[in-house]
Design an enzyme around this catalytic site. Structure first.
Site, mmCIF file in Angstrom:
data_model
loop_
_atom_site.group_PDB
_atom_site.id
_atom_site.type_symbol
_atom_site.label_atom_id
_atom_site.label_comp_id
_atom_site.label_asym_id
_atom_site.label_seq_id
_atom_site.Cartn_x
_atom_site.Cartn_y
_atom_site.Cartn_z
ATOM 1 N N ARG A 1 -9.176 -13.802 3.123
ATOM 2 C CA ARG A 1 -10.393 -12.650 3.508
ATOM 3 C C ARG A 1 -9.740 -11.456 2.577
ATOM 4 N NH1 ARG A 1 -12.698 -15.740 5.775
ATOM 5 N NH2 ARG A 1 -13.074 -15.790 8.043
ATOM 6 N N HIS B 1 -17.555 -15.868 -1.740
ATOM 7 C CA HIS B 1 -17.358 -16.548 -0.486
ATOM 8 C C HIS B 1 -17.801 -18.138 -0.361
ATOM 9 C CE1 HIS B 1 -15.473 -15.345 3.622
ATOM 10 N NE2 HIS B 1 -15.459 -16.775 3.739
ATOM 11 N N GLU C 1 -17.390 -7.196 1.021
ATOM 12 C CA GLU C 1 -18.081 -8.262 0.723
ATOM 13 C C GLU C 1 -19.554 -8.278 1.248
ATOM 14 O OE1 GLU C 1 -15.761 -11.961 1.156
ATOM 15 O OE2 GLU C 1 -17.099 -12.218 2.895
HETATM 16 P P1 NAD Z 1 -4.497 -21.776 10.029
HETATM 17 O O1 NAD Z 1 -4.292 -20.734 11.180
HETATM 18 O O2 NAD Z 1 -4.342 -23.083 9.970
HETATM 19 O O3 NAD Z 1 -3.184 -20.957 9.232
HETATM 20 C C1 NAD Z 1 -2.891 -19.886 8.761
HETATM 21 C C2 NAD Z 1 -1.314 -19.529 8.656
HETATM 22 O O4 NAD Z 1 -1.119 -18.267 8.394
HETATM 23 C C3 NAD Z 1 -0.425 -20.015 9.966
HETATM 24 O O5 NAD Z 1 0.589 -20.987 9.658
HETATM 25 C C4 NAD Z 1 0.064 -18.564 10.225
HETATM 26 O O6 NAD Z 1 1.457 -18.815 11.032
HETATM 27 C C5 NAD Z 1 0.123 -17.894 9.062
HETATM 28 N N1 NAD Z 1 0.230 -16.586 9.155
HETATM 29 C C6 NAD Z 1 -0.198 -15.748 10.261
HETATM 30 N N2 NAD Z 1 0.457 -14.465 10.269
HETATM 31 C C7 NAD Z 1 0.887 -14.681 8.825
HETATM 32 C C8 NAD Z 1 1.848 -13.355 8.155
HETATM 33 N N3 NAD Z 1 1.961 -12.312 8.546
HETATM 34 N N4 NAD Z 1 2.115 -13.743 7.291
HETATM 35 C C9 NAD Z 1 2.023 -14.933 6.580
HETATM 36 N N5 NAD Z 1 1.676 -16.006 7.076
HETATM 37 C C10 NAD Z 1 0.910 -15.644 8.439
HETATM 38 O O7 NAD Z 1 -5.846 -21.043 9.366
HETATM 39 P P2 NAD Z 1 -6.520 -21.729 8.217
HETATM 40 O O8 NAD Z 1 -7.267 -22.781 8.635
HETATM 41 O O9 NAD Z 1 -5.380 -22.277 7.120
HETATM 42 O O10 NAD Z 1 -7.320 -20.793 7.423
HETATM 43 C C11 NAD Z 1 -6.576 -19.496 6.569
HETATM 44 C C12 NAD Z 1 -7.508 -18.614 6.399
HETATM 45 O O11 NAD Z 1 -8.472 -18.889 5.542
HETATM 46 C C13 NAD Z 1 -8.400 -17.986 7.600
HETATM 47 O O12 NAD Z 1 -7.987 -17.258 8.423
HETATM 48 C C14 NAD Z 1 -9.529 -17.676 6.932
HETATM 49 O O13 NAD Z 1 -9.694 -16.009 6.881
HETATM 50 C C15 NAD Z 1 -9.613 -18.236 5.558
HETATM 51 N N6 NAD Z 1 -10.716 -19.011 5.216
HETATM 52 C C16 NAD Z 1 -11.627 -18.753 4.276
HETATM 53 C C17 NAD Z 1 -12.556 -19.417 3.859
HETATM 54 C C18 NAD Z 1 -13.564 -19.407 2.566
HETATM 55 O O14 NAD Z 1 -14.571 -19.782 2.722
HETATM 56 N N7 NAD Z 1 -13.087 -18.677 1.665
HETATM 57 C C19 NAD Z 1 -12.833 -20.537 4.508
HETATM 58 C C20 NAD Z 1 -12.091 -21.015 5.724
HETATM 59 C C21 NAD Z 1 -11.149 -20.175 5.966
#
Ligand code: NAD
Length: 329
Positions: A234, A295, A263
């Protein structure tokens, strides 16, 4: 079920119409994003389907509630754009697509790393102009480089597996360790140690009050000179002004971003005939060592099928008053 889909692009409509044949929901597709000004369009709808840049704040939710909306179906994983507390207050349920294709996003992060490193985007343009020179195209091997991963959930873990294939060493920080990654050789440590040790830092944590601007002047100062920063998570994980400063003073060697703090005014649109007023993005676009994608990390055929079918199943469960397995609480 009457469903209002906001921020619709042709591909969203195409996938929903294709897979809706089994569900028979009544869709209305709006190109506009959902926010306070457009919330009145939801009158008469049971469900509102939104994407990453729709703004579902308390004021918008109040209008949704008055209009009889009972469900917000996010067709994405992140939910930082929905005020969950306020949705609870109005008894509006919120569902999301928690893991549609971690591979799609993790593979895109790898694409950003490889492109920035080996400069294939520049080579492509050069060759088309008859320029076969290698000047300034030099890259580095990923083998034996240290890659720092912040957030090792679904996407971060997949990213670790992929980057391991290049023979890189992985150091990671997460508030919850993913023990399955220990066998892969992932070494968990304090976030500041990750900043200190990594040649490449890839962000895979969600955006929340703890992670907003984790890449800032202070954290950048702890990083190696010439570090590569990759953000497919994000935009607001990065304090854009501080990163620009880091690029200017050459502390940051490469920046690859698929997401950007502001964005919502730019991404997903063709603005090629307009004057772009956002000074930060213009400055970022001017660096030779910055790669920006709009994105698109999620955007694979497999992910679109998964997003569409999970969203339809989320809505079906709501319609049938069944347990909402993908509810955000
Ligand atoms: P997920 O929930 O499986 O994993 C997120 C991880 O981050 C978890 O292991 C959690 O413990 C950890 N986390 C939470 N707070 C934290 C902190 N303060 N410091 C370090 N780690 C922390 O989520 P995911 O499916 O792996 O997705 C991650 C992110 O990717 C989503 O939140 C979303 O913002 C982003 N995303 C982007 C796109 C894109 O098209 N660019 C698509 C999907 C998701």
């Amino acid at each position: 079920m009457k469903i209002a889909v906001f921020s619709t692009k042709s591909y969203d409509q195409e996938y929903f119409e294709k897979y809706n044949q089994e569900y028979n929901f009544e869709f209305s597709f709006f190109e506009t994003s959902l926010n306070f000004d457009t919330a009145r369009l939801t009158d008469g709808f049971n469900v509102v389907c939104v994407f990453v840049n729709d703004i579902v704040d308390p004021e918008t939710l109040r209008i949704l509630s008055n209009n009889g909306v009972g469900l917000i179906a996010l067709r994405c994983a992140g939910y930082n754009n929905v005020n969950i507390e306020s949705a609870n207050k109005y008894n509006i349920k919120v569902v999301r697509v928690p893991a549609y294709s971690p591979e799609a996003v993790a593979e895109h992060a790898i694409a950003l790393i490889l492109t920035l490193n080996r400069k294939t985007h520049k080579a492509y343009n050069r060759i088309r102009e008859g320029n076969f020179s290698l000047k300034n195209l030099i890259g580095f091997n990923l083998q034996n480089k240290t890659v720092g991963v912040i957030g090792t959930g679904q996407i971060g873990a997949t990213f670790c597996k992929l980057i391991k294939g290049f023979g890189s060493k992985i150091v990671a920080f997460d508030i919850h360790k993913n023990t399955a990654l220990l066998d892969l050789g992932v070494e968990y440590m304090d976030i500041n140690e990750v900043f200190k040790k990594a040649d490449i830092i890839s962000l895979h944590c969600p955006l929340n009050e703890h992670t907003k601007h984790i890449i800032n002047k202070d954290s950048i100062s702890k990083m190696k000179d010439g570090v590569m920063i990759i953000n497919t998570s994000r935009g607001a994980l990065i304090k854009t002004g501080d990163v620009i400063e880091g690029l200017i003073n050459k502390k940051i060697g490469y920046l690859g971003i698929d997401v950007y703090e502001q964005e919502e005014n730019l991404f997903f649109e063709d603005l090629s005939e307009r004057i772009i007023e956002d000074e930060f993005i213009l400055r970022l676009m001017s660096f030779p060592n910055v790669l920006i994608t709009s994105h698109q990390a999620f955007f694979t055929q497999e992910a679109m099928v998964e997003i569409t079918t999970t969203t339809l199943n989320n809505i079906k469960a709501f319609e049938k008053n069944e347990e909402l397995i993908n509810e955000v609480k």
